[in-house]
Scaffold this active site. Structure first.
Site, PDB file in Angstrom:
ATOM      1  N   GLY A  48      43.824  10.567  37.495  1.00 25.38           N
ATOM      2  CA  GLY A  48      43.039   9.399  37.914  1.00 25.38           C
ATOM      3  C   GLY A  48      43.013   8.449  36.735  1.00 25.38           C
ATOM      4  O   GLY A  48      42.799   8.877  35.589  1.00 25.38           O
ATOM      5  N   GLY A  59      52.169  16.106  32.648  1.00 26.39           N
ATOM      6  CA  GLY A  59      50.793  15.878  33.102  1.00 26.39           C
ATOM      7  C   GLY A  59      50.279  14.519  32.677  1.00 26.39           C
ATOM      8  O   GLY A  59      50.925  13.798  31.904  1.00 26.39           O
ATOM      9  N   GLY A  71      57.616  -1.147  28.958  1.00 29.15           N
ATOM     10  CA  GLY A  71      58.321   0.142  28.941  1.00 29.15           C
ATOM     11  C   GLY A  71      59.178   0.269  27.696  1.00 29.15           C
ATOM     12  O   GLY A  71      58.685   0.127  26.570  1.00 29.15           O
ATOM     13  N   ASP A 109      47.965   4.671  30.835  1.00 27.88           N
ATOM     14  CA  ASP A 109      46.540   4.946  30.571  1.00 27.88           C
ATOM     15  C   ASP A 109      46.331   5.266  29.099  1.00 27.88           C
ATOM     16  O   ASP A 109      45.331   4.861  28.491  1.00 27.88           O
ATOM     17  CB  ASP A 109      46.061   6.135  31.433  1.00 27.88           C
ATOM     18  CG  ASP A 109      46.220   5.858  32.910  1.00 27.88           C
ATOM     19  OD1 ASP A 109      46.082   4.685  33.314  1.00 27.88           O
ATOM     20  OD2 ASP A 109      46.479   6.802  33.675  1.00 27.88           O
ATOM     21  N   GLY A 146      58.970  -2.318  24.738  1.00 26.38           N
ATOM     22  CA  GLY A 146      57.775  -2.553  23.931  1.00 26.38           C
ATOM     23  C   GLY A 146      56.676  -3.295  24.669  1.00 26.38           C
ATOM     24  O   GLY A 146      56.441  -3.058  25.852  1.00 26.38           O
ATOM     25  N   ASN A 184      40.932  11.984  39.772  1.00 26.44           N
ATOM     26  CA  ASN A 184      41.812  12.625  40.758  1.00 26.44           C
ATOM     27  C   ASN A 184      42.228  14.015  40.313  1.00 26.44           C
ATOM     28  O   ASN A 184      42.221  14.333  39.118  1.00 26.44           O
ATOM     29  CB  ASN A 184      43.125  11.827  40.911  1.00 26.44           C
ATOM     30  CG  ASN A 184      42.921  10.486  41.592  1.00 26.44           C
ATOM     31  OD1 ASN A 184      42.022  10.315  42.402  1.00 26.44           O
ATOM     32  ND2 ASN A 184      43.767   9.528  41.246  1.00 26.44           N
TER      33      ASN A 184
HETATM   34  O1  RIB Z   1      48.132   6.596  35.797  1.00 27.76           O
HETATM   35  C1  RIB Z   1      48.394   7.890  36.221  1.00 27.76           C
HETATM   36  C2  RIB Z   1      47.437   8.304  37.306  1.00 27.76           C
HETATM   37  O2  RIB Z   1      47.674   7.534  38.459  1.00 27.76           O
HETATM   38  C3  RIB Z   1      47.583   9.736  37.751  1.00 27.76           C
HETATM   39  O3  RIB Z   1      46.810  10.615  36.968  1.00 27.76           O
HETATM   40  C4  RIB Z   1      47.199   9.690  39.216  1.00 27.76           C
HETATM   41  O4  RIB Z   1      46.000  10.345  39.499  1.00 27.76           O
HETATM   42  C5  RIB Z   1      47.125   8.215  39.562  1.00 27.76           C
HETATM   43  O5  RIB Z   1      45.839   7.789  39.669  1.00 27.76           O
END
Ligand code: RIB
Length: 301
Positions: free
Chosen positions: A38, A280, A215, A245, A218, A10
């Site tokens: 993304g 970001g 969160g 992520d 932990g 994304n």
């Molecule tokens: O997990 C974060 C992501 O969720 C963002 O970068 C956004 O694009 C959504 O997909």
């Protein structure tokens, strides 16, 4: 061993707001920033920055220039499985970010929801039995992708994010790793208490390794009869986007190279804490050396 990440790409449009916009309300934002994001791309970057050999498969819109692929290549990520889909736009996210670092995300899936069966098969045919396949919930036909990876002998790792009703039908018993947050766990199990969520998931995923992130409290881990917990690393959040992520990528990179689970949990908790201290998604993901330095600094405190 190579890690195959098949997931979303994304452009994230991030708007700084005082509070999340309410129904019927119009508010001003004080800043707009554009980042790459993304969940698929973010997790591929976290895996690579944690030291894994990674391939990303996914989709871009037909108008997309070469800069996304060039960025991924600069991170050492192989991208033969990223295809431009005619008639689509690259996915994007509209992200409201408040002063406490919390976000609220509106997703337009675009090309991420135009993955064909042939594309899935081309990408997965490159994997070898025993390789890791890392999936999230931002592509169309996730169940078919999961089943295809399992059929080919890949170790399927799922981060079921974001929550959608289609998650309920997924064959969790196929999973080697399930990494999810409390809200996702509650949705999948209809339980509220973290321990109950964990036990319900362990029942549905009897051979899988489950990591439930909580969160600021932990994370919990279950695998067969084993149970572990990891404390949170407390920091001042600037932007929580991409923290999950980062955790997922760092955890899977560590276990795939043979690190023990407590060590993998420690590394991923510290990597995610560093990520929330920066703005970001993809760009906030730390490199392994930064995580090591942060870990050492925290231990001295
Ligand atoms: O997990 C974060 C992501 O969720 C963002 O970068 C956004 O694009 C959504 O997909």
């Amino acid at each position: 061993m190579r890690i195959w990440c098949f997931g979303s790409i994304n452009h994230d449009y991030v708007y700084a707001v005082d509070h999340m916009v309410l129904p019927g309300e119009t508010i001003l934002s004080s800043r707009r920033q554009v980042f790459l994001g993304g969940k698929g791309l973010n997790q591929a970057i976290a895996l690579a920055r944690a030291g894994a050999k990674v391939s990303l498969a996914g989709a871009l819109g037909e108008e997309e220039d070469e800069s996304v692929l060039a960025f991924l290549a600069s991170e050492g990520i192989e991208t033969k499985g990223v295809e431009k889909i005619p008639g689509t736009l690259t996915g994007h996210a509209i992200i409201q970010l408040d002063a406490s670092g919390q976000n609220s995300i509106l997703l337009y899936p675009g090309a991420n929801h135009a993955i064909s069966k042939a594309h899935r098969q081309r990408a997965l045919a490159q994997g070898r039995p025993g390789d890791f396949l890392v999936l999230q919930n931002e592509l169309n036909d996730l169940e078919e992708l999961l089943e295809e990876g399992f059929r080919r002998g890949l170790r399927v790792c799922l981060n079921p994010s974001p929550v959608t009703s289609s998650l309920e039908a997924l064959p969790l018993e196929r999973l080697a790793y399930l990494i999810l947050n409390e809200a996702e766990g509650a949705h999948l199990t209809k339980k509220q208490e973290p321990q109950e969520i964990l036990e319900a998931l362990a029942g549905r995923c009897p051979n899988g390794h489950i990591v439930l992130t909580l969160g600021e409290r932990g994370a919990l881990y279950a695998h067969q009869k084993e149970r572990l917990s990891q404390g949170a690393v407390s920091v001042q959040a600037v932007d929580t986007t991409g923290a999950g992520d980062t955790f997922t990528g760092y955890f899977l990179a560590a276990v795939s190279r043979g690190d023990c689970v407590p060590e993998a949990l420690k590394q991923s908790a510290h990597a995610a804490a560093l990520a929330v201290m920066r703005p970001g998604a993809a760009r906030s993901i730390p490199r392994a050396a930064e995580v090591d330095a942060f870990f050492t600094e925290q231990r001295r405190r």
